[in-house]
Design a protein around this motif. Structure first.
Motif, PDB file in Angstrom:
ATOM      1  N   GLN A   1     -74.052  36.431 104.544  1.00 36.29           N
ATOM      2  CA  GLN A   1     -74.723  35.624 105.557  1.00 36.29           C
ATOM      3  C   GLN A   1     -73.750  34.536 106.012  1.00 36.29           C
ATOM      4  O   GLN A   1     -73.644  33.473 105.407  1.00 36.29           O
ATOM      5  CB  GLN A   1     -76.000  35.006 104.989  1.00 36.29           C
ATOM      6  CG  GLN A   1     -76.875  34.318 106.032  1.00 36.29           C
ATOM      7  CD  GLN A   1     -77.348  35.279 107.113  1.00 36.29           C
ATOM      8  OE1 GLN A   1     -77.716  36.406 106.836  1.00 36.29           O
ATOM      9  NE2 GLN A   1     -77.335  34.848 108.354  1.00 36.29           N
ATOM     10  N   HIS A   2     -73.015  34.824 107.069  1.00 37.68           N
ATOM     11  CA  HIS A   2     -71.921  33.965 107.519  1.00 37.68           C
ATOM     12  C   HIS A   2     -71.648  34.276 108.981  1.00 37.68           C
ATOM     13  O   HIS A   2     -71.968  35.357 109.476  1.00 37.68           O
ATOM     14  CB  HIS A   2     -70.675  34.241 106.656  1.00 37.68           C
ATOM     15  CG  HIS A   2     -69.514  33.330 106.918  1.00 37.68           C
ATOM     16  ND1 HIS A   2     -68.609  33.553 107.926  1.00 37.68           N
ATOM     17  CD2 HIS A   2     -69.104  32.185 106.291  1.00 37.68           C
ATOM     18  CE1 HIS A   2     -67.689  32.590 107.915  1.00 37.68           C
ATOM     19  NE2 HIS A   2     -67.980  31.756 106.934  1.00 37.68           N
ATOM     20  N   ALA A   3     -71.024  33.325 109.669  1.00 39.76           N
ATOM     21  CA  ALA A   3     -70.745  33.519 111.098  1.00 39.76           C
ATOM     22  C   ALA A   3     -69.938  34.782 111.355  1.00 39.76           C
ATOM     23  O   ALA A   3     -70.189  35.522 112.318  1.00 39.76           O
ATOM     24  CB  ALA A   3     -70.005  32.301 111.640  1.00 39.76           C
TER      25      ALA A   3
ATOM     26  N   TYR B   1     -62.935  45.608 102.209  1.00 38.48           N
ATOM     27  CA  TYR B   1     -62.499  44.990 100.955  1.00 38.48           C
ATOM     28  C   TYR B   1     -63.188  43.632 100.891  1.00 38.48           C
ATOM     29  O   TYR B   1     -62.736  42.663 101.502  1.00 38.48           O
ATOM     30  CB  TYR B   1     -60.973  44.858 100.911  1.00 38.48           C
ATOM     31  CG  TYR B   1     -60.276  46.203 101.012  1.00 38.48           C
ATOM     32  CD1 TYR B   1     -60.078  46.988  99.885  1.00 38.48           C
ATOM     33  CD2 TYR B   1     -59.864  46.692 102.258  1.00 38.48           C
ATOM     34  CE1 TYR B   1     -59.466  48.237  99.986  1.00 38.48           C
ATOM     35  CE2 TYR B   1     -59.261  47.932 102.364  1.00 38.48           C
ATOM     36  CZ  TYR B   1     -59.059  48.700 101.220  1.00 38.48           C
ATOM     37  OH  TYR B   1     -58.460  49.937 101.318  1.00 38.48           O
ATOM     38  N   SER B   2     -64.318  43.595 100.188  1.00 38.49           N
ATOM     39  CA  SER B   2     -65.164  42.407 100.148  1.00 38.49           C
ATOM     40  C   SER B   2     -64.737  41.498  99.000  1.00 38.49           C
ATOM     41  O   SER B   2     -64.889  41.846  97.830  1.00 38.49           O
ATOM     42  CB  SER B   2     -66.631  42.816  99.976  1.00 38.49           C
ATOM     43  OG  SER B   2     -67.451  41.686  99.773  1.00 38.49           O
TER      44      SER B   2
ATOM     45  N   ASP C   1     -74.950  39.481  99.276  1.00 39.11           N
ATOM     46  CA  ASP C   1     -76.335  39.174  99.633  1.00 39.11           C
ATOM     47  C   ASP C   1     -76.913  40.272 100.528  1.00 39.11           C
ATOM     48  O   ASP C   1     -76.348  41.361 100.648  1.00 39.11           O
ATOM     49  CB  ASP C   1     -76.420  37.792 100.291  1.00 39.11           C
ATOM     50  CG  ASP C   1     -75.589  37.697 101.577  1.00 39.11           C
ATOM     51  OD1 ASP C   1     -75.152  38.741 102.095  1.00 39.11           O
ATOM     52  OD2 ASP C   1     -75.384  36.564 102.065  1.00 39.11           O
ATOM     53  N   GLY C   2     -78.043  39.957 101.147  1.00 35.33           N
ATOM     54  CA  GLY C   2     -78.710  40.939 101.993  1.00 35.33           C
ATOM     55  C   GLY C   2     -77.864  41.363 103.186  1.00 35.33           C
ATOM     56  O   GLY C   2     -77.885  42.534 103.588  1.00 35.33           O
ATOM     57  N   MET C   3     -77.131  40.412 103.768  1.00 34.85           N
ATOM     58  CA  MET C   3     -76.251  40.766 104.882  1.00 34.85           C
ATOM     59  C   MET C   3     -75.161  41.717 104.408  1.00 34.85           C
ATOM     60  O   MET C   3     -74.797  42.672 105.103  1.00 34.85           O
ATOM     61  CB  MET C   3     -75.629  39.505 105.486  1.00 34.85           C
ATOM     62  CG  MET C   3     -74.567  39.776 106.545  1.00 34.85           C
ATOM     63  SD  MET C   3     -75.159  40.707 107.979  1.00 34.85           S
ATOM     64  CE  MET C   3     -75.865  39.376 108.963  1.00 34.85           C
ATOM     65  N   SER C   4     -74.633  41.483 103.196  1.00 37.47           N
ATOM     66  CA  SER C   4     -73.634  42.395 102.637  1.00 37.47           C
ATOM     67  C   SER C   4     -74.198  43.809 102.568  1.00 37.47           C
ATOM     68  O   SER C   4     -73.512  44.788 102.902  1.00 37.47           O
ATOM     69  CB  SER C   4     -73.203  41.934 101.243  1.00 37.47           C
ATOM     70  OG  SER C   4     -72.793  40.584 101.234  1.00 37.47           O
ATOM     71  N   ALA C   5     -75.448  43.909 102.131  1.00 33.65           N
ATOM     72  CA  ALA C   5     -76.089  45.218 102.018  1.00 33.65           C
ATOM     73  C   ALA C   5     -76.209  45.891 103.390  1.00 33.65           C
ATOM     74  O   ALA C   5     -76.002  47.110 103.517  1.00 33.65           O
ATOM     75  CB  ALA C   5     -77.457  45.082 101.368  1.00 33.65           C
TER      76      ALA C   5
END
Length: 622
Positions: free
Chosen positions: A263-265, A287-288, A294-298
């Motif tokens: 959850q980021h710009a 490559y995280s 979080d949910g945005m990553s998902a």
């Protein structure tokens, strides 16, 4: 922790210990020492195996439990780290290292209060001068957004004779989050004085230098180049030979490295872009560099076929992973922001390397070949001398995925209130003293106006802002300071604001895009650097170049004109969301077409053995 600077390539590590372990596989001491050696070489997953063997053969060996806890944490296994630390404490209740490791494991699982208690206990058990518990306590406060507590803790620790660069780097971040950019930059500079090879501290210093109104474009560029040259010099190794298939038209594998796939710009911009690029035949690999997703990553994982979590990998290990994945073009999405992996790019694991989006300046690395920019923000030839990378000019603006639950655009607040409400919703560390002086001129020119400042969640930040405005002749009765809010409440706050005043020398990006969606234009002051031209590009993409001031006098005049014509401002407010949806300069499909074409041109150039050169991409609607 990872090495601060990339180490040269490691061959088979610890050959003598490896040999000893083969000769005596049941010897817990050998397994413990081999694990510790691997841990210090930045290989926590491999180290974990040996600590498990050591504790299996000797369950009473405290050091193996302590070291195993540290390895498990670095490998991304906090529950296992907690178990190992508790086993160590059952054997040695006063072990400061075990209390520290337990605190770390608890913090990684968001058990904040218990983690804090463990850090205090570790301090009480430890010998004087051991800084780890207090340093981790300061970082714990930071993770909870208790920035005043973090700064107080770290400032006290900074007077300890044994304080190292990490203390000042952490203090720099805390000062930054409190909005004191000058103090943050000074703290990072002290970190670098103690360890010039600390890449994270160097990035922090450069990032805050970008916020300094007194720093010229030439100085900023020179300092970034100094970073890049120092990093290259530290490697002292020839560039790797890439054996990729040099077919210029074959499908490409594109890797993206970022600490912001959450959850980021950056995610708000990249979510539609990942989807569109995947539809254009590009094989995407992420490559995280996040310890916690979080949910945005998902959601992003669903758009990218191959996803690696790399926070636990050393720079050499990550470079090896990228080479093993046969990445053709590697893209940095962080620049000098937090959780970047720029040292990996210095190892040049991919034939073509690019930076994009996350940072409004050069990386300073000669090993990064290209940088994407938007033409309205950086017209060809205007900013090229401020980048070590060759600029790739996109003819369309990046799409920005707004919150689907965004409130409706409300009526202009001034029509009901009888006065204009200016606003600033940028993070407080963008609000320089020079910014406040200019905003004060605006408030004096529009004497019945008010200024709403958002994201002010710390009392220390509020006190600093009030004092600076008072020094500029603006009393507290004309200011409305609001805390940081959840996304929907933050968007709804725009219905209390008539127009935004941009920050400088680091203009707003995400905030200005959110504001346009909510019907609020941003008055921006253009400057010499990319960071101070962000607002010009954002306003230009919806045809609002008349909101871009070329001087401070023009900035004040535009604000006065807006205050004098509220009916025009009200009509503009109701049109902005429609403009965003139909602007010829905004199209996810066209941006993706441009980026895909740019990747193909970069690849063709590499296949032909050509040096990188600037690229000006055509518009597809002409």
């Amino acid at each position: 922790m990872r090495p601060s600077w990339p180490a040269s390539a490691i061959t088979t590590p610890c050959p003598h210990l490896q040999h000893a372990a083969r000769l005596a596989p049941d010897d817990a001491a050998i397994q413990d020492n081999l694990g510790l050696a691997l841990l210090r070489l930045g290989q926590p997953a491999a180290a974990e195996i040996h600590f498990e063997q050591a504790t299996r053969h000797d369950p009473q060996r405290v050091s193996a439990w302590v070291n195993g806890s540290q390895a498990a944490r670095q490998a991304g296994h906090p529950a296992r780290a907690e178990h190992c630390a508790r086993q160590a404490l059952a054997l040695a209740p006063h072990s400061p290292e075990a209390h520290l490791n337990l605190g770390n494991a608890l913090a990684d699982q968001s058990h904040w209060d218990e983690a804090e208690r463990q850090y205090h206990t570790a301090t009480l058990c430890a010998a004087p001068g051991w800084i780890e518990p207090a340093l981790n306590l300061g970082n714990l406060f930071d993770r909870q957004s208790r920035f005043a507590d973090a700064a107080a803790c770290l400032d006290t620790l900074s007077h300890n004779p044994t304080a190292d660069w990490r203390v000042f780097s952490a203090l720099g971040r805390a000062r930054s989050m409190l909005g004191d950019t000058a103090a943050a930059r000074d703290a990072y500079a002290r970190a670098l004085a103690l360890n010039p090879r600390a890449a994270a501290a160097y990035s922090g210093y450069l990032y805050h230098l970008m916020h300094d109104p007194g720093a010229s474009a030439e100085t900023i560029f020179a300092e970034h180049c100094r970073f890049g040259d120092a990093l290259d010099a530290s490697l002292r190794a020839p560039a790797p030979r890439h054996t990729h298939n040099r077919d210029p038209e074959r499908p490409l594998r594109i890797g993206f490295v970022s600490g912001d796939l959450r959850q980021h710009a950056v995610a708000h911009f990249m979510e539609p872009m990942f989807e569109a690029l995947g539809q254009r035949g590009l094989n995407l690999v992420a490559y995280s560099n996040l310890a916690r997703e979080d949910g945005m990553s998902a959601r992003l994982r669903g758009l990218i076929p191959t996803w690696h979590r790399v926070a636990a990998l050393s720079d050499t290990e990550l470079a090896a992973q990228i080479r093993a994945d046969r990445i053709d073009i590697l893209v940095d999405l962080s620049g000098h922001t937090a959780d970047n992996r720029l040292p990996v790019f210095a190892l040049r694991p991919a034939p073509v390397q690019v930076t994009w989006l996350g940072y409004s300046g050069t990386t300073g690395l000669r090993s990064i070949d290209y940088r994407f920019v938007y033409t309205l923000t950086a017209p060809p030839g205007r900013l090229d001398d401020q980048f070590t990378e060759k600029l790739v000019h996109l003819p369309y603006a990046m799409s920005f995925k707004t919150d689907p639950d965004a409130p409706d655009v409300g009526p202009l607040p001034a029509l009901a209130r009888g006065h204009l409400t200016f606003g600033s919703l940028n993070r407080p560390n963008k609000i320089s003293a020079e910014c406040i002086a200019l905003w004060a001129r605006v408030l004096k020119a529009v004497p019945n106006a008010r200024l709403l400042v958002g994201a002010v969640s710390e009392a220390a930040t509020a006190e600093r802002l009030l004092a600076q405005f008072a020094a500029a002749g603006i009393g507290p009765e004309r200011l409305d300071l609001r805390p940081r809010l959840p996304t929907r409440d933050y968007l709804a706050l725009h219905n209390e604001i008539d127009l935004l005043l941009d920050t400088f020398p680091y203009a707003g990006g995400t905030t200005s895009n959110h504001a346009l969606w909510m019907g609020v234009p941003t008055l921006t002051l253009v400057g010499r650097t990319l960071a101070q031209r962000l607002g010009a590009g954002i306003m230009g993409k919806v045809g609002l170049s008349d909101w871009v001031a070329e001087s401070e006098d023009a900035f004040v005049a535009i604000a006065e004109r807006a205050a004098a014509h509220p009916d025009e401002l009200a009509r503009l407010r109701q049109s902005l969301r429609e403009r965003l949806m139909h602007s010829p300069n905004l199209s996810t499909a066209r941006v993706a077409d441009s980026v895909a074409l740019a990747f193909r041109l970069m690849w063709r150039g590499w296949c032909a053995g050509q040096a990188p050169a600037p690229i000006i991409l055509p518009r597809f609607d002409e």
